[in-house]
Design a protein around this motif. Structure first.
Motif, PDB file in Angstrom:
ATOM      1  N   LYS A 190       0.839  -1.207   0.000  1.00 36.53           N
ATOM      2  CA  LYS A 190       0.000   0.000   0.000  1.00 36.53           C
ATOM      3  C   LYS A 190       0.871   1.252   0.000  1.00 36.53           C
ATOM      4  N   GLN A 191       1.893   1.288   0.865  1.00 35.00           N
ATOM      5  CA  GLN A 191       2.781   2.444   0.941  1.00 35.00           C
ATOM      6  C   GLN A 191       3.539   2.622  -0.371  1.00 35.00           C
TER       7      GLN A 191
ATOM      8  N   ASP B 239       0.943   4.052  -2.912  1.00 37.05           N
ATOM      9  CA  ASP B 239       0.431   5.394  -2.592  1.00 37.05           C
ATOM     10  C   ASP B 239       1.525   6.452  -2.547  1.00 37.05           C
ATOM     11  N   ILE B 240       2.731   6.048  -2.231  1.00 30.99           N
ATOM     12  CA  ILE B 240       3.811   7.045  -2.116  1.00 30.99           C
ATOM     13  C   ILE B 240       4.785   6.939  -3.288  1.00 30.99           C
TER      14      ILE B 240
ATOM     15  N   LYS C  90       2.742   6.610  -6.957  1.00 27.05           N
ATOM     16  CA  LYS C  90       1.918   7.807  -7.166  1.00 27.05           C
ATOM     17  C   LYS C  90       2.788   9.042  -7.378  1.00 27.05           C
ATOM     18  N   ASN C  91       3.877   9.155  -6.631  1.00 26.53           N
ATOM     19  CA  ASN C  91       4.762  10.327  -6.714  1.00 26.53           C
ATOM     20  C   ASN C  91       5.944  10.100  -7.651  1.00 26.53           C
TER      21      ASN C  91
ATOM     22  N   ILE D 214     -12.881   5.538  -3.594  1.00 22.56           N
ATOM     23  CA  ILE D 214     -11.750   6.277  -4.171  1.00 22.56           C
ATOM     24  C   ILE D 214     -12.240   7.576  -4.824  1.00 22.56           C
TER      25      ILE D 214
ATOM     26  N   SER E  21      -7.471   5.193  -1.084  1.00 23.65           N
ATOM     27  CA  SER E  21      -6.482   5.332  -2.145  1.00 23.65           C
ATOM     28  C   SER E  21      -6.390   4.019  -2.918  1.00 23.65           C
ATOM     29  N   GLN E  22      -5.668   4.054  -4.043  1.00 16.07           N
ATOM     30  CA  GLN E  22      -5.478   2.837  -4.816  1.00 16.07           C
ATOM     31  C   GLN E  22      -4.695   1.781  -4.034  1.00 16.07           C
ATOM     32  N   GLY E  23      -3.736   2.246  -3.270  1.00 12.67           N
ATOM     33  CA  GLY E  23      -2.969   1.319  -2.420  1.00 12.67           C
ATOM     34  C   GLY E  23      -3.847   0.662  -1.375  1.00 12.67           C
ATOM     35  N   ASP E  24      -4.838   1.404  -0.860  1.00 15.94           N
ATOM     36  CA  ASP E  24      -5.765   0.838   0.127  1.00 15.94           C
ATOM     37  C   ASP E  24      -6.545  -0.330  -0.482  1.00 15.94           C
TER      38      ASP E  24
END
Length: 598
Positions: free
Chosen positions: A56-57, A60-61, A64-65, A281, A287-290
């Motif tokens: 998930k991290q 999402d991090i 995504k970034n 979402i 989030s997508q990771g969730d």
């Protein structure tokens, strides 16, 4: 320690738990493995629960970034976590293997030792095939249960609970899907288990029957062929195999429903998560990771439930096996061994062996096989026992070494009741040779020396000469080192009987029992052997059982049995005058006017 009588009053499930608990003593030497294994499995489960959160991290991090450094770092952490979990799983698996295989070996050894203490009554009760199945298949099932206990009993429930908690932390609303999916999942598993467990027990019973038929067919294959019953036996075995197959296919069909139904439920649950997760979402609550982590936790929970259901089936089968194994352990030999009795009082003037009004009945039999048997024998004497089929001749012989215990009366050795004498000490004084000779795989010398490995080679040769066995032994390529197959299948009936007699003679016993050991011999060989035994056994008390009156005419005393009673006792000449039963036997063998075919 609970007794079987009290266990019957307890519920079936509680009874199974008690029975399994009784066998925990075999894990005593493996406490470290039993503790270490689940601990490392728990660590592995914790690491497994962390992986979806790390994913998930990463999504999402890192993704995504577009942070490559974070992706590589988090990927390395996930790889390290997976490798560490694999190491923990290896340690747990290693511990489970040691504990399960070690406890299984200890259980088999204990079972074998206990079975070897059984009298003939217990062996008759269980049957050879059932004992073999219990020592092999049932113990293997218990070994598997021990391995599963260490590997999965903590891991599977922990993943269920831990996955549920983590899923609820990610999104509480979506947990309503779990509230619907999990009970439905459990309902399907319960239905399948309830249908399969009784069928598994039935399958084990069918396997017992199949094993029994296989053993009977292989051990009696010569008889089957001699009576041209090959096709009939093939049909019997095929029918038993077909019944086992039908049961196996039936239970296989039901258990096969587990994977497609559970997969269907899982896929609908994932579909629901994607549907409602997409809504969350869009609304910014997830989030997508969730979503990825949530699906992973959902799959983890449902798969863990499948494992739990399999564990229930495994332990149910193990409980049935434990009951069968424990039945052996809780069966006490009817012939007790007073091995610590040192207060033995022997009378110098008493007969070497004496029967005092002995009666005997087989277990579960309403009638006595022997009734009021009373006689005695001294060293150097030979007593013959004759009678019709079923008169109790062999039964009487089996009472002397305490293969069975008398029902009434007593048997004394030098004035001391044999029930007070330790079995090993008593049986060292007695040698028996049975009509159905039992030989073991190995050399001829090993078989003759079977009762005592310290017997000298000279004694082996002397015993073989007396038993008239040396003539065929020396014709064999390696003489006394010639190999004998299991049961003596590479020897004739007469050869096996002579080796059987040689084995009994080599022990130099005080009491020698020959139970119709010349039935497969020709008259000339029989005469030679009896003449040699008379010379060899001058200091022994010899009890000779035979269907042939000619074999017993030189005995000091002949005991005539009829339907378990003594119909007459005396010398050959005396019985011809006073015992109609003996006269009838002699007339049938054309020996009324002559002493014997000597």
């Amino acid at each position: 320690m609970f007794k079987y009588a009290t266990i019957k009053k307890i519920s079936t499930e509680t009874r199974r738990q008690i029975i399994v608990f009784k066998l925990k003593r075999f894990l005593t030497d493996y406490k470290r493995q039993v503790i270490i294994g689940p601990i490392f499995k728990l660590i592995e489960a914790i690491l497994e629960l962390l992986l979806p959160f790390m994913m998930k991290q990463l999504v999402d991090i890192g993704i995504k970034n577009h942070d490559s450094h974070y992706i590589f770092v988090m990927g390395a952490v996930m790889l390290a976590t997976a490798l560490l979990g694999m190491g923990c799983a290896y340690i747990c698996q290693y511990s489970a293997s040691i504990a399960s295989q070690g406890s299984g070996t200890a259980m088999r050894n204990a079972l074998f030792r206990h079975i070897m203490c059984f009298s003939d009554a217990e062996l008759d009760r269980f049957g050879t095939t059932s004992l073999i199945t219990r020592v092999t298949n049932d113990v293997t099932q218990l070994q598997y249960a021990v391995a599963m206990l260490i590997r999965l009993v903590i891991r599977a429930p922990f993943l269920c609970i831990g996955g549920l908690v983590m899923a609820m932390i990610i999104n509480l609303k979506l947990s309503l899907i779990l509230v619907i999916a999990i009970p439905l999942f459990i309902l399907v598993l319960t239905w399948i288990m309830r249908a399969c467990v009784p069928l598994y027990k039935k399958l084990q019973q069918k396997l017992d029957t199949l094993s029994r038929l296989l053993r009977e067919s292989l051990s009696g294959i010569r008889v089957i062929r001699s009576f041209s019953k090959n096709e009939k036996e093939k049909e019997r075995f095929a029918q038993a195999g077909c019944e086992w197959q039908k049961t196996a296919v039936h239970v296989g069909k039901i258990s096969a429903l587990m994977n497609p139904i559970t997969t269907l439920i899982m896929n609908f649950a994932v579909l629901a998560v994607l549907w409602f997760g997409g809504i969350e979402i869009n609304s910014g609550n997830m989030s997508q990771g969730d979503i990825i982590a949530y699906i992973n936790y959902l799959s983890m929970i449902l798969l863990a439930l499948v494992v739990v259901s399999n564990l229930v089936v495994t332990f149910t089968k193990a409980a049935a096996s434990a009951a069968r194994v424990n039945e052996i352990f809780e069966t006490s030999p009817t012939v007790s061994n007073d091995s610590h009795n040192t207060d033995l009082q022997f009378c110098l003037g008493a007969p070497l062996l004496s029967f005092h009004h002995v009666s005997f009945a087989y277990p579960n039999s309403a009638e006595n096989a022997l009734q009021d048997i009373d006689f005695s024998i001294n060293a150097g004497q030979t007593i013959g026992i004759i009678g019709g089929t079923g008169s109790g001749k062999s039964t009487l012989a089996r009472l002397i070494p305490r293969l069975y215990d008398v029902t009434k009366g007593s048997i004394a050795y030098c004035g001391c009741d044999i029930r007070k004498i330790p079995q090993q000490k008593l049986r060292q004084k007695i040698s028996m040779a049975f009509q159905n000779a039992s030989l073991f795989s190995g050399t001829i010398e090993d078989n003759i020396r079977f009762g005592n490995s310290e017997i000298s080679y000279e004694t082996v040769v002397a015993a073989a000469k007396v038993a008239q066995a040396e003539e065929f032994i020396l014709r064999m390529p390696q003489g006394y080192q010639s190999h004998i197959e299991q049961g003596g299948k590479n020897l004739s009936g007469g050869q096996k009987q002579r080796l059987n007699v040689a084995r009994a003679l080599a022990q130099m016993p005080e009491i020698l029992i020959l139970d119709d050991t010349s039935s497969a011999l020709d008259y000339a060989t029989d005469l030679k052997m009896r003449t040699a035994i008379r010379e060899y056994s001058r200091d022994m008390a010899v009890i000779m059982i035979s269907q042939r009156a000619s074999v017993l005419t030189d005995a000091n005393c002949i005991l005539v049995l009829e339907a378990g009673h003594i119909a007459g006792i005396g010398s050959h000449e005396e019985l011809l005058k006073s015992c109609p039963v003996y006269v009838e036997i002699c007339q049938s063998q054309a020996l009324t006017e002559q002493k014997g075919a000597n």
